[in-house]
Design a protein around this motif. Sequence first.
Motif, PDB file in Angstrom:
ATOM      1  N   UNK A  88       0.843  -1.198   0.000  1.00 54.34           N
ATOM      2  CA  UNK A  88       0.000   0.000   0.000  1.00 54.34           C
ATOM      3  C   UNK A  88       0.876   1.245   0.000  1.00 54.34           C
ATOM      4  N   UNK A  89       0.293   2.353  -0.423  1.00 55.67           N
ATOM      5  CA  UNK A  89       0.993   3.638  -0.345  1.00 55.67           C
ATOM      6  C   UNK A  89       0.352   4.433   0.785  1.00 55.67           C
ATOM      7  N   UNK A  90       1.149   4.803   1.772  1.00 49.26           N
ATOM      8  CA  UNK A  90       0.630   5.511   2.947  1.00 49.26           C
ATOM      9  C   UNK A  90       1.050   6.978   2.869  1.00 49.26           C
ATOM     10  N   UNK A  91       0.067   7.871   2.973  1.00 52.71           N
ATOM     11  CA  UNK A  91       0.353   9.313   2.870  1.00 52.71           C
ATOM     12  C   UNK A  91       0.384  10.001   4.233  1.00 52.71           C
ATOM     13  N   UNK A  92      -0.041   9.283   5.272  1.00 47.92           N
ATOM     14  CA  UNK A  92      -0.163   9.843   6.622  1.00 47.92           C
ATOM     15  C   UNK A  92       1.228  10.091   7.239  1.00 47.92           C
ATOM     16  N   UNK A  93       1.519  11.380   7.544  1.00 48.45           N
ATOM     17  CA  UNK A  93       2.844  11.751   8.061  1.00 48.45           C
ATOM     18  C   UNK A  93       3.091  11.163   9.455  1.00 48.45           C
ATOM     19  N   UNK A  94       2.016  11.013  10.249  1.00 44.47           N
ATOM     20  CA  UNK A  94       2.193  10.442  11.601  1.00 44.47           C
ATOM     21  C   UNK A  94       2.661   8.995  11.509  1.00 44.47           C
ATOM     22  N   UNK A  95       2.033   8.242  10.604  1.00 45.14           N
ATOM     23  CA  UNK A  95       2.451   6.836  10.431  1.00 45.14           C
ATOM     24  C   UNK A  95       3.873   6.756   9.885  1.00 45.14           C
ATOM     25  N   UNK A  96       4.199   7.678   8.988  1.00 46.57           N
ATOM     26  CA  UNK A  96       5.562   7.703   8.436  1.00 46.57           C
ATOM     27  C   UNK A  96       6.570   7.933   9.561  1.00 46.57           C
ATOM     28  N   UNK A  97       6.233   8.884  10.451  1.00 48.63           N
ATOM     29  CA  UNK A  97       7.152   9.212  11.559  1.00 48.63           C
ATOM     30  C   UNK A  97       7.344   7.996  12.466  1.00 48.63           C
TER      31      UNK A  97
ATOM     32  N   UNK B  31       5.770   3.339   0.954  1.00 41.75           N
ATOM     33  CA  UNK B  31       5.133   2.058   0.613  1.00 41.75           C
ATOM     34  C   UNK B  31       5.229   1.115   1.807  1.00 41.75           C
ATOM     35  N   UNK B  32       4.148   0.417   2.070  1.00 40.25           N
ATOM     36  CA  UNK B  32       4.053  -0.413   3.279  1.00 40.25           C
ATOM     37  C   UNK B  32       3.527  -1.812   2.941  1.00 40.25           C
ATOM     38  N   UNK B  33       4.226  -2.796   3.479  1.00 43.30           N
ATOM     39  CA  UNK B  33       3.752  -4.186   3.372  1.00 43.30           C
ATOM     40  C   UNK B  33       3.491  -4.658   4.798  1.00 43.30           C
ATOM     41  N   UNK B  34       2.263  -5.044   5.091  1.00 48.34           N
ATOM     42  CA  UNK B  34       1.951  -5.511   6.449  1.00 48.34           C
ATOM     43  C   UNK B  34       1.751  -7.029   6.424  1.00 48.34           C
TER      44      UNK B  34
END
Length: 292
Positions: free
Chosen positions: A262-271, A280-283
Motif C-alpha cells: 500500500x501507499x501511505x500518505x499519513x505523516x504520523x504513520x511515516x514518523x 510504501x508499506x507491506x503488512x
Amino acid sequence: MLSADSSFDEKSATALVNSSWANTSDERLKKILTSLVTHLHNFVRDVEPSMEEWMQGIDFLTATGQKCDDKRQEFILLSDLLGVSMLVDAINHRRPAGATESTVLGPFHLVDSPPRELGADISLDANGQPCVVAGTVRSLDGTPLSGALVDVWQANGDGFYDVQQPDKQPELNLRGLFTTDETGRYWLRSVVPRHYPVPTDGPAGDLLEAAGRHPYRPAHIHFIAGAEGHHPVTTHMFLDESPYLDSDAVFGVKQELIRPVTTVCDATRAAEFGVQAPFRLIEFDIVLDAAS
Ligand code: BEZ
Ligand code: FE
C-alpha cells in the motif's frame, strides 16, 4: 530369494523384490523401501520406457547429482519443481486453521542471519523501491508474542539474492533477524522485491524447458518466525502486484500469504517508522500455534 516357483517376470517382479527386505530390522526403512519399489515398478509398468528412455532417465539423475556442490543442491530444486518439497512441507506442518501457513525454505536462507534493531534498513545498497515491512507476531488465541524472533530474507528490486551476486551486492544484504517488541510488533525498512527465476543452468532447468514450463517465482519475502512455547513457521509473504502468483515454479503460493503493497500518505504513520510520507508499506502479521 529366487526359487523355482518365483522367477522374475513382469508379474512377479514387485513381490519378488519386496521379499528381499525380509531381514530389514528397521521397520520404518522396510516400509519405505517396500513402498518405493512398489511405486517405482508401477511407474515403469505404466510408462513402459524404451531402453533409450531408461538410460536418459539415468543420465538425467546422474547430471542432477553432478550439479550439486556445497552451494548448489540440484536435487532439492528438482524436488521443488515437482511439488515434492511443498507436499513434504504440508505433511510435516499440519497446523490449525488461523495459524500462518508454511511454505518451502528455498536455497537462499543463511543459518546466521544478522541480528538487527527494529526499524533497521536491510537494503544495504538501496536497489529497489523503498518500503516498510511491519507486522505483529501473535499466538493463535490472539495474544501478542513479545520477544519472538523474525528472520527475514529477500531478493532485491532486480530479483537477485546477495549470495547470487557476491561481486555486486554487499554481504548480508536484505537479511535480518528481528526481535518483536513488548506488543509483539516487528518493523523494518527494505525494498520491494522483484519476481525471479529459479536457477535454470542445470538439469532441472532443462526439464522445465522440455516441459514448456517457465522458471519464475512471484515476488516474495521469506520469513522464519519463532517464539517460546510455539511451533516456528517457515513461510513467505507474496506481493499481490506480482506476476506468476498463479504459476509459481515451485508451487509455494498459498492465497492466505498474499498481501498488498500500500501507499501511505499519513505523516504520523511515516514518523512511527522513521520515514517520509508518502511511503510504501507491506503488512504481514504472523500467527503461531502453541506447542502442547
Ligand atoms: C526461493 O524462494 O528462494 C526458492 C525456493 C525454491 C527454489 C528456488 C528458490
Ligand atoms: Fe525466494
